[in-house]
Design a protein around this motif. Structure first.
Motif, PDB file in Angstrom:
ATOM      1  N   ALA A  90       0.840  -1.207   0.000  1.00 29.05           N
ATOM      2  CA  ALA A  90       0.000   0.000   0.000  1.00 29.05           C
ATOM      3  C   ALA A  90       0.870   1.250   0.000  1.00 29.05           C
ATOM      4  O   ALA A  90       0.587   2.229  -0.713  1.00 29.05           O
ATOM      5  CB  ALA A  90      -0.926  -0.014   1.218  1.00 29.05           C
ATOM      6  N   HIS A  91       1.935   1.226   0.782  1.00 27.07           N
ATOM      7  CA  HIS A  91       2.867   2.358   0.800  1.00 27.07           C
ATOM      8  C   HIS A  91       3.522   2.542  -0.569  1.00 27.07           C
ATOM      9  O   HIS A  91       3.638   3.664  -1.071  1.00 27.07           O
ATOM     10  CB  HIS A  91       3.941   2.136   1.861  1.00 27.07           C
ATOM     11  CG  HIS A  91       3.505   2.430   3.261  1.00 27.07           C
ATOM     12  ND1 HIS A  91       3.170   3.704   3.684  1.00 27.07           N
ATOM     13  CD2 HIS A  91       3.352   1.625   4.340  1.00 27.07           C
ATOM     14  CE1 HIS A  91       2.843   3.669   4.971  1.00 27.07           C
ATOM     15  NE2 HIS A  91       2.937   2.418   5.385  1.00 27.07           N
ATOM     16  N   TYR A  92       3.967   1.437  -1.174  1.00 23.79           N
ATOM     17  CA  TYR A  92       4.612   1.540  -2.486  1.00 23.79           C
ATOM     18  C   TYR A  92       3.640   2.088  -3.533  1.00 23.79           C
ATOM     19  O   TYR A  92       4.007   2.945  -4.356  1.00 23.79           O
ATOM     20  CB  TYR A  92       5.132   0.174  -2.923  1.00 23.79           C
ATOM     21  CG  TYR A  92       6.505  -0.163  -2.415  1.00 23.79           C
ATOM     22  CD1 TYR A  92       7.588   0.670  -2.677  1.00 23.79           C
ATOM     23  CD2 TYR A  92       6.731  -1.322  -1.682  1.00 23.79           C
ATOM     24  CE1 TYR A  92       8.860   0.364  -2.219  1.00 23.79           C
ATOM     25  CE2 TYR A  92       8.005  -1.646  -1.224  1.00 23.79           C
ATOM     26  CZ  TYR A  92       9.060  -0.801  -1.490  1.00 23.79           C
ATOM     27  OH  TYR A  92      10.316  -1.119  -1.031  1.00 23.79           O
ATOM     28  N   SER A  93       2.414   1.594  -3.542  1.00 21.88           N
ATOM     29  CA  SER A  93       1.423   2.065  -4.513  1.00 21.88           C
ATOM     30  C   SER A  93       1.204   3.564  -4.378  1.00 21.88           C
ATOM     31  O   SER A  93       1.120   4.296  -5.379  1.00 21.88           O
ATOM     32  CB  SER A  93       0.100   1.327  -4.311  1.00 21.88           C
ATOM     33  OG  SER A  93       0.239  -0.051  -4.597  1.00 21.88           O
ATOM     34  N   LYS A  98       2.356   8.997  -7.059  1.00 22.86           N
ATOM     35  CA  LYS A  98       2.697  10.423  -7.124  1.00 22.86           C
ATOM     36  C   LYS A  98       3.638  10.728  -8.282  1.00 22.86           C
ATOM     37  O   LYS A  98       3.783  11.878  -8.690  1.00 22.86           O
ATOM     38  CB  LYS A  98       3.320  10.866  -5.802  1.00 22.86           C
ATOM     39  CG  LYS A  98       2.345  10.808  -4.626  1.00 22.86           C
ATOM     40  CD  LYS A  98       3.011  11.194  -3.314  1.00 22.86           C
ATOM     41  CE  LYS A  98       2.028  11.116  -2.167  1.00 22.86           C
ATOM     42  NZ  LYS A  98       2.653  11.454  -0.844  1.00 22.86           N
ATOM     43  N   HIS A  99       4.285   9.687  -8.803  1.00 25.01           N
ATOM     44  CA  HIS A  99       5.160   9.846  -9.971  1.00 25.01           C
ATOM     45  C   HIS A  99       4.516   9.243 -11.224  1.00 25.01           C
ATOM     46  O   HIS A  99       5.207   9.022 -12.225  1.00 25.01           O
ATOM     47  CB  HIS A  99       6.501   9.162  -9.706  1.00 25.01           C
ATOM     48  CG  HIS A  99       7.246   9.716  -8.525  1.00 25.01           C
ATOM     49  ND1 HIS A  99       8.006  10.870  -8.594  1.00 25.01           N
ATOM     50  CD2 HIS A  99       7.319   9.294  -7.230  1.00 25.01           C
ATOM     51  CE1 HIS A  99       8.544  11.109  -7.402  1.00 25.01           C
ATOM     52  NE2 HIS A  99       8.139  10.181  -6.566  1.00 25.01           N
ATOM     53  N   ASP A 100       3.200   8.990 -11.153  1.00 24.68           N
ATOM     54  CA  ASP A 100       2.437   8.414 -12.268  1.00 24.68           C
ATOM     55  C   ASP A 100       2.994   7.058 -12.705  1.00 24.68           C
ATOM     56  O   ASP A 100       3.037   6.736 -13.898  1.00 24.68           O
ATOM     57  CB  ASP A 100       2.414   9.374 -13.464  1.00 24.68           C
ATOM     58  CG  ASP A 100       1.718  10.690 -13.142  1.00 24.68           C
ATOM     59  OD1 ASP A 100       0.695  10.644 -12.434  1.00 24.68           O
ATOM     60  OD2 ASP A 100       2.214  11.743 -13.570  1.00 24.68           O
ATOM     61  N   LEU A 101       3.409   6.272 -11.728  1.00 23.75           N
ATOM     62  CA  LEU A 101       3.946   4.943 -12.000  1.00 23.75           C
ATOM     63  C   LEU A 101       3.111   3.886 -11.282  1.00 23.75           C
ATOM     64  O   LEU A 101       2.678   4.094 -10.150  1.00 23.75           O
ATOM     65  CB  LEU A 101       5.399   4.841 -11.540  1.00 23.75           C
ATOM     66  CG  LEU A 101       6.416   5.667 -12.340  1.00 23.75           C
ATOM     67  CD1 LEU A 101       7.769   5.669 -11.632  1.00 23.75           C
ATOM     68  CD2 LEU A 101       6.554   5.129 -13.762  1.00 23.75           C
ATOM     69  N   ASN A 102       2.885   2.778 -11.962  1.00 23.56           N
ATOM     70  CA  ASN A 102       2.159   1.658 -11.380  1.00 23.56           C
ATOM     71  C   ASN A 102       3.140   0.591 -10.894  1.00 23.56           C
ATOM     72  O   ASN A 102       4.233   0.426 -11.458  1.00 23.56           O
ATOM     73  CB  ASN A 102       1.205   1.041 -12.405  1.00 23.56           C
ATOM     74  CG  ASN A 102       0.076   1.976 -12.768  1.00 23.56           C
ATOM     75  OD1 ASN A 102      -0.499   2.623 -11.900  1.00 23.56           O
ATOM     76  ND2 ASN A 102      -0.240   2.049 -14.052  1.00 23.56           N
ATOM     77  N   VAL A 103       2.737  -0.135  -9.860  1.00 28.74           N
ATOM     78  CA  VAL A 103       3.570  -1.202  -9.312  1.00 28.74           C
ATOM     79  C   VAL A 103       2.799  -2.509  -9.342  1.00 28.74           C
ATOM     80  O   VAL A 103       1.569  -2.535  -9.433  1.00 28.74           O
ATOM     81  CB  VAL A 103       4.012  -0.892  -7.860  1.00 28.74           C
ATOM     82  CG1 VAL A 103       4.828   0.392  -7.809  1.00 28.74           C
ATOM     83  CG2 VAL A 103       2.809  -0.809  -6.926  1.00 28.74           C
ATOM     84  N   ALA A 104       3.547  -3.613  -9.276  1.00 35.48           N
ATOM     85  CA  ALA A 104       2.946  -4.941  -9.222  1.00 35.48           C
ATOM     86  C   ALA A 104       3.627  -5.751  -8.134  1.00 35.48           C
ATOM     87  O   ALA A 104       4.851  -5.674  -7.977  1.00 35.48           O
ATOM     88  CB  ALA A 104       3.092  -5.652 -10.567  1.00 35.48           C
ATOM     89  N   GLN A 105       2.847  -6.492  -7.371  1.00 35.54           N
ATOM     90  CA  GLN A 105       3.412  -7.365  -6.343  1.00 35.54           C
ATOM     91  C   GLN A 105       3.706  -8.734  -6.939  1.00 35.54           C
ATOM     92  O   GLN A 105       2.849  -9.343  -7.580  1.00 35.54           O
ATOM     93  CB  GLN A 105       2.426  -7.519  -5.190  1.00 35.54           C
ATOM     94  CG  GLN A 105       2.869  -8.538  -4.140  1.00 35.54           C
ATOM     95  CD  GLN A 105       1.885  -8.635  -2.986  1.00 35.54           C
ATOM     96  OE1 GLN A 105       2.001  -7.961  -1.985  1.00 35.54           O
ATOM     97  NE2 GLN A 105       0.885  -9.502  -3.146  1.00 35.54           N
ATOM     98  N   VAL A 106       4.940  -9.211  -6.726  1.00 34.41           N
ATOM     99  CA  VAL A 106       5.333 -10.549  -7.162  1.00 34.41           C
ATOM    100  C   VAL A 106       5.969 -11.254  -5.968  1.00 34.41           C
ATOM    101  O   VAL A 106       7.031 -10.853  -5.505  1.00 34.41           O
ATOM    102  CB  VAL A 106       6.327 -10.509  -8.337  1.00 34.41           C
ATOM    103  CG1 VAL A 106       6.699 -11.931  -8.766  1.00 34.41           C
ATOM    104  CG2 VAL A 106       5.757  -9.721  -9.507  1.00 34.41           C
ATOM    105  N   LEU A 107       5.294 -12.271  -5.447  1.00 34.21           N
ATOM    106  CA  LEU A 107       5.800 -13.030  -4.309  1.00 34.21           C
ATOM    107  C   LEU A 107       6.349 -14.362  -4.796  1.00 34.21           C
ATOM    108  O   LEU A 107       5.665 -15.102  -5.500  1.00 34.21           O
ATOM    109  CB  LEU A 107       4.689 -13.264  -3.277  1.00 34.21           C
ATOM    110  CG  LEU A 107       4.090 -12.007  -2.639  1.00 34.21           C
ATOM    111  CD1 LEU A 107       2.965 -12.383  -1.682  1.00 34.21           C
ATOM    112  CD2 LEU A 107       5.154 -11.199  -1.911  1.00 34.21           C
ATOM    113  N   LEU A 108       7.596 -14.657  -4.434  1.00 34.66           N
ATOM    114  CA  LEU A 108       8.277 -15.854  -4.913  1.00 34.66           C
ATOM    115  C   LEU A 108       8.778 -16.695  -3.754  1.00 34.66           C
ATOM    116  O   LEU A 108       9.062 -16.173  -2.675  1.00 34.66           O
ATOM    117  CB  LEU A 108       9.476 -15.471  -5.785  1.00 34.66           C
ATOM    118  CG  LEU A 108       9.193 -14.721  -7.084  1.00 34.66           C
ATOM    119  CD1 LEU A 108      10.505 -14.285  -7.721  1.00 34.66           C
ATOM    120  CD2 LEU A 108       8.393 -15.584  -8.049  1.00 34.66           C
ATOM    121  N   THR A 109       8.890 -17.987  -3.984  1.00 39.86           N
ATOM    122  CA  THR A 109       9.631 -18.875  -3.095  1.00 39.86           C
ATOM    123  C   THR A 109      10.775 -19.479  -3.902  1.00 39.86           C
ATOM    124  O   THR A 109      10.803 -19.394  -5.136  1.00 39.86           O
ATOM    125  CB  THR A 109       8.749 -20.014  -2.546  1.00 39.86           C
ATOM    126  OG1 THR A 109       8.390 -20.869  -3.640  1.00 39.86           O
ATOM    127  CG2 THR A 109       7.499 -19.468  -1.875  1.00 39.86           C
TER     128      THR A 109
END
Length: 358
Positions: A90-93, A98-109
């Motif tokens: 949520a913090h990253y999003s 604010k910089h008009d950039l989207n993020v994606a969460q990728v969880l790996l093992t």
């Protein structure tokens, strides 16, 4: 390799440690996260592709659940990760929006990278996200993983992700300026460039006394071994400096640069070398070691002194000298039982195409 060569890096993996993301209360530091996001956004808008490997989920969860020290029990670690990961994202999003950039969460093992089909799927997903202008944010799936929490660290994960893509550069941003000589003394000095990771360099590395982190400089040196063998330079630098990333990519003398080895491994060899938990080992005599290392030969039955552990045909195994020092890895064509019983006689135990000199 000179620092000027870093100017041409187009695809970066940037690892952010818990120490640069959380405050004294062991919660996410909004101001610090904002300045890191600003650095990354500036490089993204300059045309760089950037993948983040972010620690901080367990640290964020610790504060929310009232832990003052990193939990020792697995259930506590998993609870912290489960609570902290969505808060972290949520913090990253928010900061990247604010910089008009989207993020994606990728969880790996580790299993995701070890299983070859899932390994390739992970790479395809990351490449697709980058092509769409999204910043993938990777973390270990700590809420459900077992050995990864106890033994893993995100320094290693960042090196594996850089190797997976592959990336042009790996940057680990942490709480120190790089690898230090005279650490803890009156005259510490940052080592600017490391051409070779030898025993002297390893002696400079220690663990960590942090209540929220694991690994310390020792794990970063181990990550550097993976990166440079994959042909990827690595820089360890301070995540507290607001211009660290810009300085690194401008060729400035920022942090410690680990120089990439020129004989970099290709994709499948990187997968064999770094993305497995070896199931066992074979110890070979000096003649076999020389044939493997100097003549590019396959491993044949006469060179094997003994086996350690139990493994099946198709498993990745360690290949060690008579002192037990690992110098190669490969995919076994026979089980440990068959090798012990000397059933294979004149065929390769590990074919050269399935063998990597470390």
């Amino acid at each position: 390799m000179s620092r000027d060569s870093l100017k041409s890096a187009a695809r970066l993996v940037v690892k952010l440690g818990t120490g640069v993301l959380t405050d004294r209360r062991k919660q996410i530091d909004p101001a610090q996260l904002a300045q890191l996001a600003a650095q990354i956004a500036a490089q993204r808008k300059a045309g760089k592709e950037i993948i983040l490997v972010s620690s901080g989920a367990i640290g964020a969860g610790m504060g929310l659940l009232g832990y003052e020290k990193r939990p020792a029990e697995l259930s506590g670690l998993q609870a912290c990760a489960a609570v902290g990961q969505p808060r972290l994202m949520a913090h990253y999003s928010e900061v990247f929006a604010k910089h008009d950039l989207n993020v994606a969460q990728v969880l790996l093992t580790h299993d995701d990278l070890e299983h070859h089909e899932r390994h390739l799927n992970a790479r395809n997903t990351l490449v697709t996200l980058l092509g769409r202008g999204v910043i993938p944010i990777i973390n270990e799936n700590d809420a459900v993983s077992l050995a990864e929490i106890k033994f893993g660290d995100n320094d290693k994960l960042s090196a594996l992700v850089a190797s997976l893509l592959p990336a042009d550069l790996l940057v680990i941003l942490t709480t120190v300026d790089g690898v230090l000589e005279n650490f803890g003394k009156a005259n510490p000095k940052t080592i600017s460039v490391i051409d070779k990771i030898d025993s002297g360099i390893e002696k400079l590395a220690g663990g960590t006394a942090s209540e929220t982190a694991v690994g310390g400089m020792k794990s970063k040196i181990e990550a550097a071994k993976i990166a440079v063998r994959s042909g990827i330079p690595l820089v360890i630098a301070s995540g507290k400096k607001k211009d660290a990333l810009a300085q690194i990519l401008a060729g400035g003398d920022e942090g410690t640069l680990f120089v990439a080895q020129p004989n970099k491994l290709q994709g499948r060899k990187r997968w064999i070398a770094f993305c497995h938990h070896p199931k066992g080992a074979v110890l070979v005599d000096n003649g076999a070691k020389k044939a493997l290392c100097e003549s590019g030969k396959s491993l044949l039955p006469p060179g094997v002194a003994r086996c350690e552990g139990d493994f099946n045909a198709g498993d990745v195994i360690r290949i060690c000298d008579l002192d037990g020092t690992e110098f190669a890895r490969g995919i076994a064509k026979f089980s440990s039982e068959e090798i012990r019983e000397r059933k294979p006689t004149c065929v390769e135990l590990v074919h050269r195409d399935d063998l990597v000199i470390l």
